[in-house]
Design a protein around this motif. Structure first.
Motif, PDB file in Angstrom:
ATOM      1  N   GLU A 190       0.793  -1.505  -0.081  1.00 19.47           N
ATOM      2  CA  GLU A 190      -0.175   0.065  -0.304  1.00 19.47           C
ATOM      3  C   GLU A 190       0.779   1.006   0.213  1.00 19.47           C
ATOM      4  OE1 GLU A 190      -2.647  -1.060   3.689  1.00 19.47           O
ATOM      5  OE2 GLU A 190      -3.915  -2.042   2.461  1.00 19.47           O
ATOM      6  N   GLU A 209       2.628   1.421  -3.262  1.00 21.70           N
ATOM      7  CA  GLU A 209       1.411   2.102  -4.692  1.00 21.70           C
ATOM      8  C   GLU A 209       0.870   3.400  -4.897  1.00 21.70           C
ATOM      9  OE1 GLU A 209      -2.373   0.272  -5.608  1.00 21.70           O
ATOM     10  OE2 GLU A 209      -2.512   0.702  -3.408  1.00 21.70           O
ATOM     11  N   GLY A 210       0.897   4.197  -3.130  1.00 26.03           N
ATOM     12  CA  GLY A 210       0.869   5.591  -2.708  1.00 26.03           C
ATOM     13  C   GLY A 210       2.318   6.479  -3.107  1.00 26.03           C
ATOM     14  N   ALA A 223       2.207   9.233  -6.580  1.00 25.19           N
ATOM     15  CA  ALA A 223       3.158  10.768  -5.841  1.00 25.19           C
ATOM     16  C   ALA A 223       4.016  10.733  -6.811  1.00 25.19           C
ATOM     17  CB  ALA A 223       3.071  10.311  -4.642  1.00 25.19           C
ATOM     18  N   ASN A 251      -2.835   8.022 -11.133  1.00 19.16           N
ATOM     19  CA  ASN A 251      -3.339   6.894  -9.789  1.00 19.16           C
ATOM     20  C   ASN A 251      -2.818   5.839 -10.226  1.00 19.16           C
ATOM     21  OD1 ASN A 251      -4.958   5.877  -8.351  1.00 19.16           O
ATOM     22  ND2 ASN A 251      -6.537   7.068  -9.060  1.00 19.16           N
ATOM     23  N   ARG A 270      -3.664   3.138  -8.767  1.00 17.44           N
ATOM     24  CA  ARG A 270      -4.677   2.325  -7.680  1.00 17.44           C
ATOM     25  C   ARG A 270      -5.555   1.365  -8.955  1.00 17.44           C
ATOM     26  NH1 ARG A 270      -4.247   3.094  -2.284  1.00 17.44           N
ATOM     27  NH2 ARG A 270      -3.742   4.833  -1.842  1.00 17.44           N
TER      28      ARG A 270
END
Length: 118
Positions: free
Chosen positions: A102, A105-106, A110, A115, A117
Motif C-alpha cells: 500500500e 502504491e501511494g 505520487a 493514479n 490504484r
C-alpha cells in the motif's frame, strides 16, 4: 555450576559437554540474530525507483517511476519494469508486506503524478 557438580559426582566429561553445548547455543543464537537483521532500501523519487538489498550497496533494480508496475499476490510484492522484476519485503510478515504494498502504491502514484490504484 551444574557441570561442576556433575564432575564432582564422577562425570569427568560434564564440563566438556557443557562447554560444547554453550558454544553450539551461542552459534545458533548468533545465526538467529543475524537473520533478523535483514533489510533492504527502496527509494522512490521523481527521477527513479531503486531497490538496494544492503544499505550502502549497489541497486539491484532501477527504473523510472512512470514505467514501474507494482505486482502483488498473497505471498509476494514485486516491482517490475521493462521485463525485469524484483521481489521486495520477502522477510516481512504478511500483514507488514500488505502495508508495504500500500505504501509503495501511494509513493509510485505520487512520484509519477498519476493514479495507480487498481
Amino acid at each position: 555450576m551444574v557441570s561442576a557438580l556433575g564432575w564432582l559426582a564422577g562425570n569427568a566429561f560434564a564440563p566438556l559437554f557443557a562447554l560444547l553445548y554453550s558454544l553450539l547455543l551461542a552459534a545458533a543464537l548468533r545465526a538467529l540474530w543475524r537473520s533478523g537483521e535483514r533489510q533492504e532500501e527502496i527509494r522512490v523519487v521523481p527521477a527513479c525507483v531503486e531497490v538496494i538489498p544492503v544499505p550502502g550497496g549497489s541497486p539491484v533494480f532501477r527504473a523510472h517511476p512512470h514505467w514501474v508496475r507494482l505486482l502483488t499476490d498473497d505471498e509476494r510484492v514485486r516491482l517490475a519494469s521493462s521485463g525485469r522484476q524484483v521481489e521486495v519485503g520477502s522477510f516481512l510478515a504478511p500483514a507488514e508486506r500488505q502495508t508495504l504494498a500500500e505504501m509503495l502504491e501511494g509513493l509510485l502514484a505520487a512520484s509519477d503524478g498519476g493514479n495507480r490504484r487498481r
